[in-house]
Design a protein around this motif. Structure first.
Motif: not given
Length: 312
Positions: A93-100, A258-276
């Motif tokens: 669901p979070d990924l779908v929101t980012a892709m939207s 500073a758009r809430p899309g795949l960019g911020s989704f991916l960057v935040n996940a990389i910094f947090a080492r959020d593998f999934p």
């Protein structure tokens, strides 16, 4: 046709498998302790050692590379992207929101590139070597040479800071998408203009065209039935690749704006080492890339059956 589709699908499966293994391996062997990074992202700066150990067991980081990879890939094959290591929420669901936010911006950037490049290439090829042709080539070369992130910063500086015409950050209104779409579209326009110009000039130089014209065929029909299909093959290649690369370049653009899309989704996940989350973004973009290339291969064979004969 079935044999062709089977070969294309087999190649797609190989590409996706390699992408999944490579992504997991890069995250697994990245410097630092992934359990500590997850704990810091989840709880803040003060994290006891027993909490880090618990997160390591919870994320399956103690089992080794291949067991952990199998534990991740098995649910993915059933369409389950798993839960975030940081928030515990389902990733999909979070990924779908980012892709939207990201997909409409990518399409808008592609349209901007087409609106600029097609008229520019057609005007330039009317008189090859003339002033307009040289100007179009110079503009396309400049657009290709300018890095996308630097162009985005220049657009912010001009239209948001100095002129104050457009907003620079966020995604609250449609006007917030104008500058990011321009940053994406101008780079696309540069590539399209060069390829489309070369394709049109090459198509018009084909040796059979003078014979067709001597038969009295109208110039518009010659352009439509003979020049356009020949020039479309390289354009389709660039079109598909640009659409795929836009989804990658959009990561940088969305971070800058500073758009809430795949960019911020991916960057935040990389910094947090959020593998999934990281793996979900990579797999989805890889699937899109493979589908685009599959469609391009099929369009090749529709436009030029000789391509299918050579690959048979």
């Amino acid at each position: 046709m079935i044999a062709v589709l089977s070969g294309l699908i087999l190649r797609a499966v190989v590409v996706l498998t390699g992408t999944a293994v490579a992504t997991f391996a890069l995250l697994w062997h990245a410097p630092g302790d992934p359990a500590l990074a997850i704990a810091l992202a989840r709880f803040g700066s003060q994290v006891p050692a027993e909490v880090v150990d618990e997160i390591r067991r919870e994320a399956g980081l103690e089992t080794g590379f291949w067991p952990a990879f199998q534990a991740w890939i098995s649910p993915l094959l059933r369409g389950d992207f798993g839960q975030s290591s940081v928030t515990g929420r389902d990733v999909w669901p979070d990924l779908v929101t980012a892709m939207s936010y990201s997909f409409p911006l990518a399409i808008l950037g592609l349209l901007v590139g087409l609106v600029i490049s097609v008229p520019l290439a057609v005007i330039a090829t009317r008189r090859p070597g003339g002033l307009l042709d040289r100007l179009a080539v110079a503009l396309a070369s400049m657009g290709t040479a300018i890095p996308q992130f630097w162009l985005a910063l220049l657009l912010i500086l001009l239209f948001a800071v100095h002129l104050g015409w457009l907003p620079a950050m966020g995604a609250r209104t449609p006007t917030h998408a104008i500058l990011p779409a321009l940053a994406l579209g101008l780079g696309v326009a540069a590539s399209f203009t060069r390829i489309l110009r070369s394709g049109i000039l090459e198509a018009r130089s084909q040796p059979f065209l003078p014979a067709i014209r001597r038969r009295g065929v109208a110039a518009r029909r010659v352009e439509r039935d003979h020049v356009a299909p020949h020039a479309a093959v390289p354009v389709i290649t660039v079109f598909g690749l640009e659409l795929a690369f836009l989804l990658e370049g959009i990561v940088v653009i969305e971070v800058i704006f500073a758009r809430p899309g795949l960019g911020s989704f991916l960057v935040n996940a990389i910094f947090a080492r959020d593998f999934p989350k990281v793996q979900a973004v990579v797999i989805v973009t890889a699937v899109i890339f493979v589908i685009i290339n599959l469609v391009i291969d099929l369009l090749y064979r529709a436009l030029d059956p000789r391509i299918g004969e050579r690959n048979a």
